[in-house]
Write an enzyme that holds these catalytic residues in place. Sequence first.
Site, PDB file in Angstrom:
ATOM      1  N   GLN A  98       0.789  -1.192  -0.116  1.00 17.80           N
ATOM      2  CA  GLN A  98      -0.087  -0.117  -0.020  1.00 17.80           C
ATOM      3  C   GLN A  98       0.981   1.038   0.178  1.00 17.80           C
ATOM      4  OE1 GLN A  98      -2.102   1.710   3.421  1.00 17.80           O
ATOM      5  NE2 GLN A  98      -3.912   0.820   2.465  1.00 17.80           N
ATOM      6  N   TYR A 180      -5.357  11.016   4.015  1.00 20.15           N
ATOM      7  CA  TYR A 180      -4.105  11.188   3.567  1.00 20.15           C
ATOM      8  C   TYR A 180      -4.092  12.123   2.247  1.00 20.15           C
ATOM      9  CZ  TYR A 180      -3.147   8.177   7.348  1.00 20.15           C
ATOM     10  OH  TYR A 180      -3.077   7.649   8.511  1.00 20.15           O
ATOM     11  N   ARG A 227      -7.571   1.827  -2.278  1.00 24.72           N
ATOM     12  CA  ARG A 227      -8.464   1.599  -1.025  1.00 24.72           C
ATOM     13  C   ARG A 227      -9.270   2.898  -0.941  1.00 24.72           C
ATOM     14  NH1 ARG A 227      -7.082   0.178   5.202  1.00 24.72           N
ATOM     15  NH2 ARG A 227      -8.642  -1.701   5.402  1.00 24.72           N
ATOM     16  N   ARG A 312      -7.579  -6.481  12.638  1.00 25.84           N
ATOM     17  CA  ARG A 312      -7.220  -6.683  14.044  1.00 25.84           C
ATOM     18  C   ARG A 312      -7.261  -8.022  13.934  1.00 25.84           C
ATOM     19  NH1 ARG A 312     -12.571  -3.626  16.162  1.00 25.84           N
ATOM     20  NH2 ARG A 312     -11.986  -2.503  14.472  1.00 25.84           N
TER      21      ARG A 312
END
Length: 357
Positions: A98, A180, A227, A312
């Site tokens: 990524q 971002y 994404r 997670r």
Amino acid sequence: MSILFEPVRLGDLELANRIVMAPMTRSRADQHGVPTAEMVEYYRQRASAGLIVAEGTAPSASGLGYCRTPAIYNAEQIAAWKAVTDAVHAEGGLIVLQLMHVGRASSAHNKPAGATTVAPSALRARTQLFTDTAGMVDTDEPRALSLQEIAQVIEEYRQAALNAREAGFDGVELHCTSGYLPMQFMASGSNLRDDQYGGSVENRVRFPAQVLAAMASAIGAGRVALRLCPGNPFNDIDDEDPMATAVALCKAAEPMGLAYVHIMRSPLAELDAFALAQRHCSNGLILNDGFDGESAEAALQAGQGEAVSFARHFIANPDLVERLRKGLPLARFDRKTLYSPGPEGYSDYPLGEAVAQ
């Protein structure tokens, strides 16, 4: 057999199963953005995923902004990442990188000397971040990119895609959420430009669309993905119409024939991000956020996407695929060690079989 364990093709990527490891910043690179031996072991342990999306990685020095996050703009970084991809491939795994330019979500404390903080407009993000040298600090005030500099940043992404392939990655994923740089261009609240990169929604998605096109031209569209999380407010992002913005980016990317769209569940109750992506993206969809084995199976059976990514659950369960296959209990991660240096709470979680014995 559960659909989770069936193979699937996403662009040029042949996944052995539909369980994807989502990208997660874990702050284990060194102070120069170079991946460490701990990262080699961490990713090797999780290579049974159908696809690993390695953590957000800066395409340039100015793209850095958090402490101990990796980059891929120089030879030392490329060589260190090659050790990671070699380890994953030796275990039969598939891994993409990524690419994450943080833009204004940054502090000079976490950048090398000479690196600048840039954004579409000179608006500081009203948030703080952690630094090893000064603790929690306000983000830097960014400098607005000129048109020439925007072209340079697009070129940095293109070169980063080439560097990723040199490092052995099977492809790249563009981080277009979490406040971002691409999302800073996309959102009306952080982009006040009055040129071809600002104003209308079509102009605001121009930058990420051009980045995707540049990377696709360099390494092939079948190895490039994006994404997206419509309506994500992280890092002080505000957008007047996040649904329209997401649709515009999907429409701009659609003709490129990307490998996949990694779509996250929207935090906005009124916005069904999965349905939006199904309507506007013919690429394979990787669904993300809040899934367990049962709900992932149900989503794939319902045709919502081609694969599901887990974050997670992969932290404390390096053998997540095997645990889901055998119905073994899932371990819980230690929140206190998510971003701390060293192997503790990173590469020292035991395998499920060892726990069961």
